[in-house]
Every structure is written in structure tokens, then in C-alpha cells.
Design an enzyme around this catalytic site. Structure first.
Site, mmCIF file in Angstrom:
data_model
loop_
_atom_site.group_PDB
_atom_site.id
_atom_site.type_symbol
_atom_site.label_atom_id
_atom_site.label_comp_id
_atom_site.label_asym_id
_atom_site.label_seq_id
_atom_site.Cartn_x
_atom_site.Cartn_y
_atom_site.Cartn_z
ATOM 1 N N THR A 160 0.820 -1.209 0.000
ATOM 2 C CA THR A 160 0.000 0.000 0.000
ATOM 3 C C THR A 160 0.852 1.255 0.000
ATOM 4 O O THR A 160 1.754 1.412 0.838
ATOM 5 C CB THR A 160 -0.900 0.005 1.247
ATOM 6 O OG1 THR A 160 -1.662 -1.201 1.281
ATOM 7 C CG2 THR A 160 -1.835 1.201 1.249
ATOM 8 N N GLU A 161 0.577 2.163 -0.944
ATOM 9 C CA GLU A 161 1.264 3.454 -1.014
ATOM 10 C C GLU A 161 2.791 3.314 -1.078
ATOM 11 O O GLU A 161 3.521 4.179 -0.621
ATOM 12 C CB GLU A 161 0.874 4.328 0.182
ATOM 13 C CG GLU A 161 -0.625 4.585 0.293
ATOM 14 C CD GLU A 161 -1.185 5.455 -0.829
ATOM 15 O OE1 GLU A 161 -0.497 6.395 -1.228
ATOM 16 O OE2 GLU A 161 -2.304 5.168 -1.291
ATOM 17 N N PHE A 162 3.242 2.194 -1.635
ATOM 18 C CA PHE A 162 4.680 1.914 -1.779
ATOM 19 C C PHE A 162 5.406 1.836 -0.426
ATOM 20 O O PHE A 162 6.617 2.040 -0.346
ATOM 21 C CB PHE A 162 5.354 2.958 -2.672
ATOM 22 C CG PHE A 162 5.279 2.636 -4.142
ATOM 23 C CD1 PHE A 162 4.300 1.797 -4.645
ATOM 24 C CD2 PHE A 162 6.180 3.185 -5.043
ATOM 25 C CE1 PHE A 162 4.217 1.506 -6.000
ATOM 26 C CE2 PHE A 162 6.108 2.900 -6.409
ATOM 27 C CZ PHE A 162 5.128 2.063 -6.886
#
Length: 512
Positions: A160-162
Site C-alpha cells: 500500500t502506497e509503496f
């Protein structure tokens, strides 16, 4: 030659109903709801449907059709253009309910070997930060959904979100993902460039790191008239790519950039249309999938990111977008503490909990200023942070109350299904300050350990009331706690011989 990778993130959360308690009062909604009814109560699906249908029309369907047409044109000239997509599970759910064209057009891109689908957490959650078990379960849920809907199994993963650290990379690698995507953070890279393949510390995962400057030129600066490079055209951007040194350039942006974040009137869809065509004019650029890029280029060095240095692609490239203030930290801890109980109940309760765990809810509570604050304000459906906090707190508190009431009303039904997090595990001690190598996260584990721990350890904990307190506070088993307390009193009085203590404890546990 340089390999260019385009990765588009697609996610829409289930937004919460504002003024939840007021809504309940006005509509005469009382306690005693089922979990299915609670889902429809706390999530505002009128708003969610409205947002999804709008974005599907402006972006998901239109942008993908534009890309497919441009790629067909490029392929006629003997060149190719591929891209990758990371779709959250909740986005796919909404597409199947409210606009199936989104699934159909993406599936067309997959079948045409234009799009590679990337693994992520089903609920776009922060699970990797509090529960490795939940992180893995969400990845497996997502993998199954992608297989069911699109008929493929992702080979590349992003969190998630890198969000990234060594442990996350190695967990993904153990699950079979050889390529992991994350942010090209300067404090991690040091003198190195993000435009190369790297290896993860501690495992064999190959890491592609986002070039955030070139990504943000499209994602954030495209329609900024004060930008010294405005207007950004496809031919100009293609020339920048051709002149950028390195082996791999990862351009990763929200897909909503095309038509939603930047309105079609800005020319963003025309830019997207011409981008594959203009890039094809440069003989030193290959536009490939992430998996191809990672396999075609050798790792140049090792990326080392400890848990305490965890990175992301948001704000200051850390976790502060979600855990930067006390509001966020307290609610995150409260949310995570419910895991063993919702998993004991399962079903719709687990679905609600996981949906409440989408990172967006904490993102809306950020108290940032400057450009980062502007981005948070743009995405937030609330007028301010206090409203975001109150809305989430009301929903979470109502849900938590229902969960704990259900568990405590029938503790014997759920107790053996509860598996506590490590920090709540029962730790056996020989004496004060002398821990033993025995820890139990559930009742089954505890019963097994009671049979082998030294007798003096068992006496120590029974007399102190540690076992009774553990059962009362974590499993709501008041009857078991009282029996253990009575047993301690009998030992002190000499009614129960110490040599018989183990037998009595096991007898009490066998009745659960």
C-alpha cells in the site's frame, strides 16, 4: 537503451457516513443490528457509488480505451508500449457493483498483453505495519480476486502506497513475488540513482524504485500554470525520458490523474493519447512491464531499509501521512487491537474491520501544511481534520462495541479462536526478571505449555494471579479467571498441594 515502466495505481475507498450518530437518531436506528446492516450503516454507499461512477467515466474507462488505441497504433510501427496496473480489491468490488465496464476494459488490456497486473493488499491497508498474518491474508485475498476476475496471477508486488522496508520485501519474496516496487527515496539511495534495479536486503527480491520527479511532473505539476515547464506535452516528456540516464525508469502515479485529478480540459487525456506515440519515436527507449524490466537488468546494489526507517511515496516519503499525529496513532492502535476478536467472529464482521482499515481513513486526519497539506485536503471528503477524526472514531467505536459485546456475551464460543498479537502473549517467568522461552498467543498454546513449564513457574503465576488476569482481560472468561484465582487461594492455604497444581490448571483449561 533504457527500459521505461509505467505503473498506474487504482483505488477507491469506501467512504464513511458523516454524522453517523445523528443519522441513526433521525432514522430511528437502534442497537441490535446484524453486521451486514452495520456495513450499510457506517459506509455511505450513495456517495461511494456517485464518486466511483464519475471517476469510472472520466478516467478508468476513457483513459484505458485511449491507451489501448495508442498502443495499437504504436504496434503497427513495429514498436511496443506496455504498462502495469495495481488495483485494490475494494476498487474491483465497486467496479463489479457499479460499473463493470472498468473490469471489462482492463481485462481487454490484460488479454492484449498490454497491461500487467500488480499485487497489493486487498483493502489498501496498513496491515504490514501491525500484523504480518493480516498482511499475508490480504495479499492472498487480492491474488485470488485477480485470478478470478482477470485470469492471471501477479508476479510483481507493491505494498500500500509503496510502503517498504526489508521485512516487507522479504515477506513478499517468500510469497513468490520476485519483483517489488517502491519509492526512490534519496535518504535511502544516497548518491545512487533510482533508475536501476536493486536487490532487497536479506532476500532475493529485485527492487524497482520510483523516479518521483518524473512521476510527479505528470501526477502533480501537469496543470500547474506557474510551473516553469508548463505546458507539458507528450513530445517534451518523451525527450526527457530519452535523456535520463540509467537502466530502468519507473513512473508510478495514481490512474485518477488522467481525467479526475487533472480535468480533461487541461489536456491530460490528449497527453496520454500521444505519449506512447511520441515515446516510440525514440529508439533508445523500451516501454516494458515491471517484471520484464526487473529480469532484463541486473541488480546494481542492495537497498537496506530497516523497520524504523520504513519508506513510502507519500509526503516526506515516510509514514507520517497516516501516523504523523496523535489522532492517527491512537486510532490506528485502537483499530489494530480488534484483530484477534474480529477474526474469531469472521464473516461480515471481518469485512467491516478490514474495510475500516483502508489507509485513506487515517490519511484524511493528517495535520500537514504546505504542498503536502494541500494534497491531503484535496483528497479528503471532510472539511477539516476534526471532522475526519470524529467520523472515523464514531464508526470504529460503534463497531468495536458490537464486537466486544458479541465476544463477551458468548466467550466460550469464541475464546479458542482468539489468537493474540505478540505483545499480548502470555510470557512465562521462572521468577521476577527471569523470563523463560515460553510464550502463548492463544488458549491452545497455553494449555500445551502448562504441561512442560517448570513447576515453580506455574506456582509463581498462579499465586500472582497472572493467568487469571490474562484470561479475564483478553478472552472475557470470567469463570475461568475466578477458578484460577480460587486455585491460587487454595495453594496459599495448603489445600492444594503444589505437586498437584499442574493437574488442576489443566483440568480448568479443559472445560473451555
Amino acid at each position: 537503451m533504457v527500459d521505461v515502466v509505467f505503473m498506474f495505481e487504482l483505488h477507491q475507498p469506501y467512504r464513511l457516513r458523516k454524522d453517523l450518530l445523528k443519522h441513526m437518531l433521525l432514522n430511528g436506528i437502534k442497537r441490535g443490528l446484524t453486521f451486514s446492516e452495520m456495513f450499510d450503516l457506517i459506509f455511505d454507499n450513495e456517495v461511494n457509488k456517485e464518486v466511483f461512477v464519475r471517476v469510472a467515466e472520466r478516467c478508468y474507462v476513457k483513459a484505458t480505451k485511449i491507451l489501448l488505441e495508442s498502443v495499437k497504433s504504436v504496434r503497427k510501427s513495429g514498436k511496443d508500449f506496455k504498462f502495469s496496473m495495481s488495483l485494490s480489491g475494494v476498487l474491483i468490488e465497486q467496479a463489479l457493483k457499479w460499473d463493470k465496464r472498468v473490469v471489462d476494459v482492463i481485462n481487454e488490456a490484460v488479454l492484449e498483453n498490454v497491461a500487467e497486473l500488480v499485487e497489493q493488499t486487498y483493502y489498501h491497508s496498513l496491515a504490514s505495519l501491525f500484523s504480518i498474518d493480516e498482511f499475508i491474508e490480504q495479499l492472498e485475498l487480492h491474488k485470488s480476486l485477480i485470478k478470478e476476475v482477470f485470469g492471471v496471477e501477479p508476479r510483481v508486488a507493491e505494498n500500500t502506497e509503496f510502503i517498504y522496508n526489508n521485512d516487507i520485501a522479504c515477506t513478499l519474496n517468500r510469497l513468490g513475488y520476485d519483483v517489488v516496487l517502491t519509492e526512490g527515496v534519496e535518504r535511502v539511495l544516497g548518491w545512487r540513482s533510482p533508475n536501476y534495479v536493486y536487490s532487497a536486503r536479506g532476500c532475493n527480491a529485485r527492487i524497482l524504485m520510483r523516479n518521483y520527479r518524473l512521476s510527479d511532473d505528470i501526477g502533480f505539476r501537469f496543470s500547474d500554470r506557474s510551473w516553469d515547464q508548463y505546458p507539458l506535452t507528450a513530445d517534451k516528456y518523451a525527450s526527457w525520458l530519452s535523456k535520463t540516464p540509467g537502466d530502468v525508469i519507473l513512473i508510478a502515479i495514481d490512474y485518477e490523474t488522467f481525467g479526475e485529478h487533472h480535468h480533461p480540459s487541461t489536456g491530460i487525456l490528449e497527453f496520454l493519447k500521444w505519449l506512447p506515440i511520441e515515446i516510440a519515436r525514440h529508439d533508445n527507449i523500451n516501454v516494458v512491464s515491471p517484471y520484464e524490466a526487473a529480469c532484463r537488468n541486473k541488480p546494481r546494489d542492495v537497498i537496506d531499509v530497516s523497520f524504523w526507517e520504513t519508506i513510502s511515496w507519500a509526503d516526506e516519503r515516510d509514514l507520517s501521512a497516516w501516523l504523523g499525529n496523535d489522532f492517527q496513532k491512537k486510532l490506528f492502535e485502537y483499530y489494530a487491537s480488534l484483530e484477534p476478536y474480529v477474526k474469531a467472529i469472521g464473516g461480515e464482521a471481518l469485512k467491516i474491520w478490514r474495510t475500516l482499515g483502508s489507509s485513506d481513513h487515517l490519511y484524511y486526519m493528517a495535520t500537514k501544511t504546505g504542498p503536502a497539506g494541500d494534497v491531503h485536503n484535496y483528497f479528503s471528503p471532510y472539511k477539516d481534520v476534526v471532522v475526519a477524526y470524529t467520523t472515523y472514531l464514531e464508526a470504529l467505536a460503534m463497531f468495536a462495541t458490537m464486537i466486544l459485546e458479541k465476544i463477551s456475551s458468548e466467550p466460550s464460543k469464541y475464546a479458542k479462536k482468539i489468537v493474540l498479537p505478540g505483545k499480548k502473549a502470555f510470557q512465562f517467568y521462572q521468577a521476577p526478571g527471569k523470563p523463560l522461552p515460553y510464550r502463548a498467543r492463544c488458549i491452545t498454546e497455553l494449555a500445551a505449555l502448562v504441561q512442560i513449564v517448570p513447576e515453580e513457574s506455574l506456582v509463581y503465576h498462579i499465586l500472582r494471579g497472572d493467568l487469571a488476569r490474562w484470561f479475564r482481560e483478553n478472552f472475557f472468561l470470567e469463570n475461568v479467571a475466578r477458578e484460577l484465582e480460587d486455585l491460587g487461594a487454595f495453594v496459599k492455604q495448603g489445600v492444594v498441594e503444589i505437586s498437584k497444581l499442574r493437574e488442576f490448571v489443566l483440568k480448568i483449561l479443559s472445560k473451555i
